[in-house]
Write an enzyme that holds these catalytic residues in place. Sequence first.
Site, PDB file in Angstrom:
ATOM      1  N   GLY A   1     -23.755   5.114   2.256  1.00  0.00           N
ATOM      2  CA  GLY A   1     -22.497   5.312   1.472  1.00  0.00           C
ATOM      3  C   GLY A   1     -23.025   5.035  -0.003  1.00  0.00           C
ATOM      4  O   GLY A   1     -23.420   3.518  -0.123  1.00  0.00           O
ATOM      5  N   VAL A   2     -23.590   5.336  -0.652  1.00  0.00           N
ATOM      6  CA  VAL A   2     -24.295   5.564  -2.015  1.00  0.00           C
ATOM      7  C   VAL A   2     -22.935   6.051  -3.123  1.00  0.00           C
ATOM      8  O   VAL A   2     -23.585   6.658  -4.764  1.00  0.00           O
ATOM      9  CB  VAL A   2     -25.274   5.369  -2.539  1.00  0.00           C
ATOM     10  CG1 VAL A   2     -27.142   4.138  -1.705  1.00  0.00           C
ATOM     11  CG2 VAL A   2     -26.425   6.288  -1.533  1.00  0.00           C
ATOM     12  N   GLY A   3     -21.827   6.044  -2.523  1.00  0.00           N
ATOM     13  CA  GLY A   3     -20.915   6.643  -3.927  1.00  0.00           C
ATOM     14  C   GLY A   3     -20.682   5.342  -4.931  1.00  0.00           C
ATOM     15  O   GLY A   3     -21.594   4.317  -5.955  1.00  0.00           O
TER      16      GLY A   3
ATOM     17  N   VAL B   1     -19.864   2.201  -5.230  1.00  0.00           N
ATOM     18  CA  VAL B   1     -19.878   0.872  -4.752  1.00  0.00           C
ATOM     19  C   VAL B   1     -21.126   0.529  -4.416  1.00  0.00           C
ATOM     20  O   VAL B   1     -21.953   0.221  -4.151  1.00  0.00           O
ATOM     21  CB  VAL B   1     -18.536   0.384  -3.840  1.00  0.00           C
ATOM     22  CG1 VAL B   1     -19.145  -1.405  -3.702  1.00  0.00           C
ATOM     23  CG2 VAL B   1     -17.158   0.224  -4.229  1.00  0.00           C
TER      24      VAL B   1
ATOM     25  N   LYS C   1       0.782  -1.606  -0.404  1.00  0.00           N
ATOM     26  CA  LYS C   1       0.985   0.015  -0.256  1.00  0.00           C
ATOM     27  C   LYS C   1       0.987   1.249  -0.125  1.00  0.00           C
ATOM     28  O   LYS C   1       2.196   1.136   0.553  1.00  0.00           O
ATOM     29  CB  LYS C   1      -1.123  -0.003   1.122  1.00  0.00           C
ATOM     30  CG  LYS C   1      -2.560   0.683   1.011  1.00  0.00           C
ATOM     31  CD  LYS C   1      -3.259  -0.189   0.521  1.00  0.00           C
ATOM     32  CE  LYS C   1      -4.475   0.582   0.195  1.00  0.00           C
ATOM     33  NZ  LYS C   1      -5.760  -0.135  -0.044  1.00  0.00           N
TER      34      LYS C   1
HETATM   35  P1  NAD Z   1     -17.068   6.376  -2.626  1.00  0.00           P
HETATM   36  O1  NAD Z   1     -16.314   7.555  -2.421  1.00  0.00           O
HETATM   37  O2  NAD Z   1     -17.303   6.050  -4.389  1.00  0.00           O
HETATM   38  O3  NAD Z   1     -19.036   6.028  -1.938  1.00  0.00           O
HETATM   39  C1  NAD Z   1     -18.382   6.236  -0.459  1.00  0.00           C
HETATM   40  C2  NAD Z   1     -19.415   6.934  -0.217  1.00  0.00           C
HETATM   41  O4  NAD Z   1     -19.585   6.682   0.848  1.00  0.00           O
HETATM   42  C3  NAD Z   1     -19.547   8.775  -0.867  1.00  0.00           C
HETATM   43  O5  NAD Z   1     -20.497   9.049  -1.566  1.00  0.00           O
HETATM   44  C4  NAD Z   1     -19.556   9.315   0.629  1.00  0.00           C
HETATM   45  O6  NAD Z   1     -20.120  10.733   0.823  1.00  0.00           O
HETATM   46  C5  NAD Z   1     -19.908   8.136   1.466  1.00  0.00           C
HETATM   47  N1  NAD Z   1     -20.043   8.509   3.088  1.00  0.00           N
HETATM   48  C6  NAD Z   1     -18.671   9.128   3.134  1.00  0.00           C
HETATM   49  N2  NAD Z   1     -18.289   9.397   4.796  1.00  0.00           N
HETATM   50  C7  NAD Z   1     -20.232   9.222   5.813  1.00  0.00           C
HETATM   51  C8  NAD Z   1     -20.718   9.153   5.991  1.00  0.00           C
HETATM   52  N3  NAD Z   1     -20.467   8.868   7.306  1.00  0.00           N
HETATM   53  N4  NAD Z   1     -22.051   8.680   6.290  1.00  0.00           N
HETATM   54  C9  NAD Z   1     -22.680   8.322   5.353  1.00  0.00           C
HETATM   55  N5  NAD Z   1     -22.693   8.633   4.022  1.00  0.00           N
HETATM   56  C10 NAD Z   1     -20.612   9.029   3.773  1.00  0.00           C
HETATM   57  O7  NAD Z   1     -16.588   4.588  -2.245  1.00  0.00           O
HETATM   58  P2  NAD Z   1     -16.679   3.494  -3.075  1.00  0.00           P
HETATM   59  O8  NAD Z   1     -15.739   3.760  -3.811  1.00  0.00           O
HETATM   60  O9  NAD Z   1     -18.208   3.368  -3.301  1.00  0.00           O
HETATM   61  O10 NAD Z   1     -15.897   2.897  -1.844  1.00  0.00           O
HETATM   62  C11 NAD Z   1     -17.337   2.909  -0.860  1.00  0.00           C
HETATM   63  C12 NAD Z   1     -16.127   1.802   0.525  1.00  0.00           C
HETATM   64  O11 NAD Z   1     -15.814   0.650  -0.237  1.00  0.00           O
HETATM   65  C13 NAD Z   1     -14.442   2.528   0.794  1.00  0.00           C
HETATM   66  O12 NAD Z   1     -14.562   1.807   2.411  1.00  0.00           O
HETATM   67  C14 NAD Z   1     -14.042   1.398   0.660  1.00  0.00           C
HETATM   68  O13 NAD Z   1     -12.808   2.091   0.578  1.00  0.00           O
HETATM   69  C15 NAD Z   1     -14.569   0.518  -0.167  1.00  0.00           C
HETATM   70  N6  NAD Z   1     -13.460  -0.663  -0.696  1.00  0.00           N
HETATM   71  C16 NAD Z   1     -13.884   0.574  -2.227  1.00  0.00           C
HETATM   72  C17 NAD Z   1     -13.482  -0.847  -3.665  1.00  0.00           C
HETATM   73  C18 NAD Z   1     -13.657  -0.010  -4.629  1.00  0.00           C
HETATM   74  O14 NAD Z   1     -13.528  -0.889  -6.004  1.00  0.00           O
HETATM   75  N7  NAD Z   1     -13.947   0.998  -5.096  1.00  0.00           N
HETATM   76  C19 NAD Z   1     -13.171  -1.597  -3.306  1.00  0.00           C
HETATM   77  C20 NAD Z   1     -12.829  -2.354  -1.607  1.00  0.00           C
HETATM   78  C21 NAD Z   1     -13.154  -1.118  -0.857  1.00  0.00           C
END
Ligand code: NAD
Length: 354
Positions: free
Chosen positions: A185-187, A189, A80
Amino acid sequence: MSVFAHPDFDDHEQVIFCHDKASGLKAIIAIHDTRLGPALGGCRMYPYASDDDALRDVLRLSRGMTYKSALAELPLGGGKAVIIGDPHGGKSDALFHAMGDFVDSLGGRYVTAADSGTSVPEMQLMAQRTRHVSGAAPREALDGGMRNGDPSPSTAYGVFLGLREAVRHRLGRDDLSGVRVAIQGVGHVGFDLAQQLTAAGAQLWVTDVYGPNVQRAVDELGASAVRPQDIYGLDVEVFAPCAMGGILNADTLEALRAPVVAGAANNQLATPEIAVELQRRNCLYAPDYAINAGGIIDVCYERTGGSPAQIRAHVERIAPTLALIFERAAAEGLPTSVIADRLARERLRGPVHA
Ligand code: NAD
């Protein structure tokens, strides 16, 4: 600040402190274990309060990548990188070029990828300086068409399958029709997962600190919106954390009613003891690094040139891995996280097949 005596030092092979005066880059790369292959793991950018905070994060995260890849049976080690800086104001082309040079200097022992605070554009900048970077180039999507290098769709697919497996194990239900799921969290993933759950007939409650993301889930999927602090206490079958780490802690457990926790977020357990408490309450926890391995699987096949069908088939192995974890945990009366660690260590010692 000692590295070898650090509480999070876990026989890491190499820890590199990177400084480039011209661009202002300050970063740490940690290579935890390369027995199974090159150390692959994201490059996080975060305004750490201290160098020690950055070191702790990179030591923990790199170890986590070793376990994640081993459990997912990938020919990858764990590594990392963390850049100490503000992702909202501290980025420059020169900074990521300098970071690319440091990654390149390791000759492929460490391969970088996007993480929180970085995404495809930063991977493209680093790719101008090193070939040991993933997620920079456009590629074929799992369902045909083209997409950028973001592995989130594969992560979401794996989480969907893992969530379904957890529901099957804990609730004895083979389908998700009518199952109530609360998504934090609806980002990238979380929204993709929400789409798949809707298609499977689940009923959704969503929250996010970014309003437009919530609105999209309400408008496009008919989800019900709740305030961030209300997501834990809902009367639902599944809590799916897809935002940040540390959200399973003493405070949230007080409120939590769901019998299943299955979501994408990394490092969901605030402490290992929380897993014991979840088990005591008969709440089935799908270990985070087991259920969210779709992204690393995707990135691995990008390197080896695998087809979307191969990626899909490998992501689908997440469900049987979780089933094995759930069965062993039940048989031995241990938390699922303990069993996942044990299985990862077993696989770290044995042969892997991509
Ligand atoms: P992202 O930033 O696209 O989405 C995260 C969402 O969570 C955002 O919309 C953000 O506004 C929201 N958020 C942040 N703090 C919050 C809170 N306190 N309450 C409610 N919502 C909140 O990230 P992502 O890529 O969708 O990843 C989401 C999680 O999954 C992270 O923990 C990431 O480490 C993990 N993850 C992602 C991947 C990947 O392929 N993207 C792979 C493994 C793990």
